[in-house]
Design an enzyme around this catalytic site. Sequence first.
Site, PDB file in Angstrom:
ATOM      1  N   ASP A  93      20.846 -15.531  31.878  1.00 11.22           N
ATOM      2  CA  ASP A  93      20.147 -14.464  32.631  1.00 11.22           C
ATOM      3  C   ASP A  93      19.256 -15.567  33.846  1.00 11.22           C
ATOM      4  O   ASP A  93      18.979 -17.010  33.653  1.00 11.22           O
ATOM      5  CB  ASP A  93      19.120 -13.593  31.842  1.00 11.22           C
ATOM      6  CG  ASP A  93      18.533 -14.433  30.948  1.00 11.22           C
ATOM      7  OD1 ASP A  93      18.314 -15.450  30.665  1.00 11.22           O
ATOM      8  OD2 ASP A  93      18.305 -13.716  29.670  1.00 11.22           O
ATOM      9  N   ASN A 158      11.708  -7.594  20.608  1.00 12.33           N
ATOM     10  CA  ASN A 158      12.220  -5.962  20.832  1.00 12.33           C
ATOM     11  C   ASN A 158      13.584  -6.062  20.456  1.00 12.33           C
ATOM     12  O   ASN A 158      14.180  -4.832  20.531  1.00 12.33           O
ATOM     13  CB  ASN A 158      11.722  -5.516  21.934  1.00 12.33           C
ATOM     14  CG  ASN A 158      12.426  -6.084  23.178  1.00 12.33           C
ATOM     15  OD1 ASN A 158      13.069  -6.883  23.102  1.00 12.33           O
ATOM     16  ND2 ASN A 158      11.884  -5.536  24.384  1.00 12.33           N
ATOM     17  N   HIS A 160      15.925  -7.775  22.121  1.00  8.19           N
ATOM     18  CA  HIS A 160      16.685  -7.905  23.374  1.00  8.19           C
ATOM     19  C   HIS A 160      17.510  -9.355  23.197  1.00  8.19           C
ATOM     20  O   HIS A 160      17.095 -10.248  22.588  1.00  8.19           O
ATOM     21  CB  HIS A 160      16.036  -7.810  24.842  1.00  8.19           C
ATOM     22  CG  HIS A 160      15.088  -9.185  25.050  1.00  8.19           C
ATOM     23  ND1 HIS A 160      13.826  -9.036  25.277  1.00  8.19           N
ATOM     24  CD2 HIS A 160      15.486 -10.495  25.127  1.00  8.19           C
ATOM     25  CE1 HIS A 160      13.249  -9.968  25.502  1.00  8.19           C
ATOM     26  NE2 HIS A 160      14.227 -10.973  25.547  1.00  8.19           N
ATOM     27  N   GLU A 165      17.587  -4.964  27.466  1.00 10.27           N
ATOM     28  CA  GLU A 165      16.547  -4.480  26.747  1.00 10.27           C
ATOM     29  C   GLU A 165      17.022  -3.430  25.988  1.00 10.27           C
ATOM     30  O   GLU A 165      17.976  -2.779  26.315  1.00 10.27           O
ATOM     31  CB  GLU A 165      15.411  -3.914  27.868  1.00 10.27           C
ATOM     32  CG  GLU A 165      14.890  -5.249  28.761  1.00 10.27           C
ATOM     33  CD  GLU A 165      13.877  -5.782  28.224  1.00 10.27           C
ATOM     34  OE1 GLU A 165      13.565  -5.826  26.813  1.00 10.27           O
ATOM     35  OE2 GLU A 165      13.177  -6.431  28.823  1.00 10.27           O
TER      36      GLU A 165
HETATM   37  C1  GLP Z   1      13.597 -14.438  27.337  1.00 11.68           C
HETATM   38  C2  GLP Z   1      15.156 -14.687  27.475  1.00 11.68           C
HETATM   39  C3  GLP Z   1      15.809 -14.523  26.252  1.00 11.68           C
HETATM   40  C4  GLP Z   1      15.269 -15.146  24.901  1.00 11.68           C
HETATM   41  C5  GLP Z   1      13.896 -14.379  24.749  1.00 11.68           C
HETATM   42  C6  GLP Z   1      13.222 -14.947  23.590  1.00 11.68           C
HETATM   43  O1  GLP Z   1      13.417 -13.052  27.399  1.00 11.68           O
HETATM   44  N1  GLP Z   1      15.611 -13.981  28.445  1.00 11.68           N
HETATM   45  O2  GLP Z   1      17.066 -15.152  26.378  1.00 11.68           O
HETATM   46  O3  GLP Z   1      16.027 -15.017  23.940  1.00 11.68           O
HETATM   47  O4  GLP Z   1      13.073 -14.763  25.787  1.00 11.68           O
HETATM   48  O5  GLP Z   1      12.379 -16.111  23.827  1.00 11.68           O
HETATM   49  P1  GLP Z   1      11.457 -16.851  23.121  1.00 11.68           P
HETATM   50  O6  GLP Z   1      12.677 -17.821  22.592  1.00 11.68           O
HETATM   51  O7  GLP Z   1      10.337 -17.621  23.938  1.00 11.68           O
HETATM   52  O8  GLP Z   1      10.838 -16.182  21.993  1.00 11.68           O
END
Ligand code: GLP
Length: 251
Positions: A93, A158, A160, A165
């Site tokens: 992304d 959540n 995702h 989402e």
């Molecule tokens: C973002 C990314 C996801 C990632 C998520 C979790 O939203 N788009 O790909 O998995 O964060 O982030 P963290 O590893 O900081 O908890």
Amino acid sequence: RKARSGSRRRRHWERCSCRLTRTDSDVQVLVLPTPDTAALAVAGFLAQTLRRAPDVVLGLPTGRTMIPVYRGLVRLHESGLADFSRATTFNLDEFTGLPPGHPGSFRAYMRQHLFDHVNLPRGAAHFPRSARTKGSAYDRLIERAGGLDMCLVGIGRNGHIGFNEPASALTAETHRVKLKAATRRSNAYLYGDRPEKVPKFAMSMGIGTILRARAVILLALGAAKAEIVRAATTGPVTARVPASLLQTHPN
Ligand code: GLP
């Protein structure tokens, strides 16, 4: 064959004081004692994949979870154990509306944590944002590269994955997403801890893009993610927990 290799693997992980369980679906859940051992296990696995199949096509995520994984990969590269010279990468992304080179972009994150420190050729790293690779064109680009051999994903609290989402229905292909407030908050670390500075929109691989990968690894670190990992791996398969769709993946 599956059962035999499964028990071999269990014996190995028992020696490492880790827990490997198989859920009712094909998902294997491996619990390691510390965040560092979990991150290094993933880094080691990716390095092994690069050695076995140097022209591997990888799906790569961002997030704080992946920082120790990429740190581990950089160290393995420095020790001659991870060669990216023939690899191709597709990030899951990217935010939209940022000027090129913006320090809050996922491209900047990837350069900082991985790309500037390994021998991935210029042009072998792709993001779903540049004008050339909008939306489903990104999926076609992945297909032309031979498809994702392995997709590494993190998980939002959540549920995702990528930026898919929770919703009443999920989108299969790479698409534009409006980010939830909670997701913008969890990405605020890239914007001086100011959620209001986090872009409101992003491009994300779709659930179909991720599920077409030949193998998917989800890494979650810390107790705060335990509940959503449980829901994703053993709860119902539902668009309300996008990561639960991984239960339908055979590998
Ligand atoms: C973002 C990314 C996801 C990632 C998520 C979790 O939203 N788009 O790909 O998995 O964060 O982030 P963290 O590893 O900081 O908890």
